[in-house]
Every structure is written in C-alpha cells, then in structure tokens.
Write an enzyme that holds these catalytic residues in place. Structure first.
Site, mmCIF file in Angstrom:
data_model
loop_
_atom_site.group_PDB
_atom_site.id
_atom_site.type_symbol
_atom_site.label_atom_id
_atom_site.label_comp_id
_atom_site.label_asym_id
_atom_site.label_seq_id
_atom_site.Cartn_x
_atom_site.Cartn_y
_atom_site.Cartn_z
ATOM 1 C CB SER A 42 1.791 -1.285 9.741
ATOM 2 O OG SER A 42 2.305 -0.577 8.634
ATOM 3 C CG MET B 272 -2.099 -4.746 1.638
ATOM 4 S SD MET B 272 -0.662 -4.703 0.588
ATOM 5 C CE MET B 272 -1.024 -6.150 -0.421
ATOM 6 N N GLY C 196 0.837 -1.204 0.000
ATOM 7 C CA GLY C 196 0.000 0.000 0.000
ATOM 8 C C GLY C 196 0.868 1.249 0.000
ATOM 9 C CG HIS C 197 3.345 2.237 3.370
ATOM 10 N ND1 HIS C 197 3.309 1.110 4.146
ATOM 11 C CD2 HIS C 197 2.836 3.228 4.133
ATOM 12 C CE1 HIS C 197 2.816 1.405 5.333
ATOM 13 N NE2 HIS C 197 2.504 2.676 5.352
ATOM 14 C CD GLN D 198 -0.179 9.393 13.796
ATOM 15 O OE1 GLN D 198 0.491 10.270 13.256
ATOM 16 N NE2 GLN D 198 -0.834 8.467 13.085
ATOM 17 C CD GLU E 208 -9.193 6.957 -2.435
ATOM 18 O OE1 GLU E 208 -9.830 5.884 -2.607
ATOM 19 O OE2 GLU E 208 -9.258 7.918 -3.212
ATOM 20 C CD GLN F 160 -3.698 9.591 8.126
ATOM 21 O OE1 GLN F 160 -3.403 9.373 9.287
ATOM 22 N NE2 GLN F 160 -3.059 9.016 7.115
HETATM 23 O O1 PAF Z 1 -0.995 7.267 7.875
HETATM 24 C C1 PAF Z 1 0.067 7.326 8.538
HETATM 25 O O2 PAF Z 1 0.964 6.494 8.407
HETATM 26 C C2 PAF Z 1 0.245 8.451 9.542
HETATM 27 O O3 PAF Z 1 -0.954 8.768 10.159
HETATM 28 C C3 PAF Z 1 0.903 9.699 8.939
HETATM 29 C C4 PAF Z 1 0.062 10.338 7.852
HETATM 30 C C5 PAF Z 1 2.264 9.334 8.369
HETATM 31 C C6 PAF Z 1 1.122 10.756 10.033
HETATM 32 O O4 PAF Z 1 1.903 10.250 11.071
#
Ligand code: PAF
Length: 284
Positions: free
Chosen positions: A188, A186, A36-37, A61, A150, A155
């Site tokens: 983590s 997907m 996904g990343h 967060q 998405e 977020q």
């Molecule tokens: O989606 C994430 O991995 C996190 O929330 C982000 C956008 C990198 C901010 O820490």
C-alpha cells in the site's frame, strides 16, 4: 458479503458457522487492498468454507512520526474487490471498539527477542502493536486458519512465535510476495511514491536478488556483500535502513550450518520506507 463492524454480531455469526462445523479462514489487513492481499484471500478460500477479512488501520503499530493519518483508506473499492472474490464477512471495527479503554492503558502482547531486531530496531513498539492487534482479532474472529503475506517476513515470524508461545489454536500460513512486473513488492505504501521514485523503487528488490544470488553461488563474506549493495541503494537515491542476511525461523545471524536463510532489506525513498525480502535455500 456481509460487512460487520461490531464484535457481538461477529461473534453471533461465528457461532452459526461453528454449529454448522464450517472451517474459518481469516485474512487481517489494513485495507487499501492490492493483488498481494487478494492473493491471501484466494489462498484462504482454497483452505476453508468461510473467509473473513478484516480492515482496521491499527494505531498501536504506528510510531509517533509515522504515516497513521496519511495511510491510504479506500473502503468502497476494497469492498468491491472482496465481493468479487466471494468473501463471506468483512470485519471493519472502529478504533473505540478495538481499544475501548484507550491506547494508553491497553494490555499488550509482546513477543520478545524477534520483535526488537531488524525492523523492530528501526520501529520501536511496532511489533508489540502488531502482536496485540492480531491477538485481539484472533480472539474476535476465532479462525481455524490465518493468512499473512511473506512480504512482511518479520511480522509473519513474530505472529508465528506469538501463536506458539500463547498456545493459540490457529494455523498460520505465509503466502509468497506478489510483485509488480519490474520486481517491486506490492505494498500500500507504493502509493506514496512519486513517478520518479517509482522508477527507482525496484532497485531494492534487485539488491536483495544480487545478495541472494551471490550467497547461492557460495559467497560467505556477508558484511562485504551487504556494504556493496548498500552502496548500490545509496547511488540509486535510497537512504538504506538495513540489509540483513538471517536464519529464516529465528531471524538471528546464521551459523555456518544454517541452510534456510532470508535476505531482508528496508530503505527510504524520499519519505517512503520500503521493505522486501527473498528466501535462500543453500544446498547442504
Ligand atoms: O500487515 C498488515 O497489514 C498489518 O500489520 C496487520 C497484520 C493487518 C495488523 O494490523
């Protein structure tokens, strides 16, 4: 690929790119990169000469009872994947570089309204932490474009709202969710699932799919639809957090005339909280 941890070096690099007139795309992540990343990075590369990826597990967060310490950290493996994709700079700041005055007195960015509903209601302060770190990273990297998955739909909309409200000069792109062969989004956090939980996990996507299909077929009894699917989740072994049908942009409950909807869900499987969503466009 150059790995940079300090902000001054990043700024110098940023100046070189700017002098050459190169466009910069940015992919912020918390590492433990999956396909996904990597899809975000590939998309970023299609749009700009320079791609910067950040890896920073942002303490601001995470709630007090959440998985900050347990969050998977796989830097060497992540670096390898980013080198293979031709990323220009990996930015890996330390917590003290990002929050030099500590977390307690940190100035924050709060996007009201949209941050407090759905996931924000279950995770108070979460989107404040996300908006604050993304704002800070934008100030450091100063990208022209930024890419977000998405899968974390709320977020994405919080970040879009922040960019609009604070007149930030960054174009935000949402990239569709990458899924496993059985539909599981997907994430983590999928790493936390036991073998047995991993078998059950795709049921969240199946429930959202059923909701989306029923809405497309014309059902408008949203409360009944949602409670049916919550039962399916519970029967499969989940502890549902929420299932919601919302308007795409505002994430408010949709009016009758709304045609762009999103079906969102979050549910616990054991200790792991999974989220997912599916967009639905109604024929007007
Ligand atoms: O989606 C994430 O991995 C996190 O929330 C982000 C956008 C990198 C901010 O820490």
């Amino acid at each position: 690929m150059q790995t940079i941890s300090d902000i001054l070096t990043l700024r110098e690099k940023r100046r070189e790119w700017q002098l050459k007139g190169q466009k910069i795309a940015f992919v912020p992540t918390m590492g433990n990169l999956h396909d996904g990343h990597l899809k975000l990075v590939k998309e970023a590369k299609r749009h700009a000469e320079i791609v910067v990826v950040s890896i920073f597990v942002n303490p601001l967060q995470f709630g007090p009872d959440e998985d900050l310490d347990a969050y998977p950290r796989t830097l060497e493996q992540d670096k390898q994947a980013l080198v293979e994709l031709g990323v220009d700079v990996l930015f890996t700041p330390s917590v003290s570089a990002i929050y030099p005055r500590g977390l307690e007195q940190q100035t924050f960015v709060e996007v009201p309204g949209i941050s407090y509903m759905i996931c924000g209601a279950s995770r108070p302060g979460h989107f404040r932490g996300v908006a604050t770190i993304v704002c800070k990273l934008f100030n450091m990297v100063q990208p022209n474009l930024a890419f977000f998955g998405e899968k974390d739909f709320q977020q994405l909309q919080v970040i879009r709202a922040m960019v609009t409200d604070l007149s930030m000069n960054v174009q935000v792109f949402g990239v569709p969710t990458e899924r496993e062969h059985d539909g599981l989004a997907m994430s983590s956090r999928n790493n936390y699932l036991s073998d047995e939980e991993r078998q059950i996990a795709p049921v969240l996507y199946q429930c959202l799919r059923t909701l989306a299909d029923n809405i497309e077929l014309g059902r408008r009894d949203f409360s009944a639809l949602i409670s049916e699917q919550k039962n399916v989740l519970s029967d499969a072994g989940f502890k549902p957090d929420y299932l919601e049908i919302r308007a795409v942009d505002s994430l408010l409950h949709p009016g009758h005339e709304e045609t762009e909807l999103v079906v969102l869900g979050a549910a616990f499987l054991g200790k792991t909280r999974l989220i997912d969503n599916i967009r639905v466009t109604l024929k007007s």
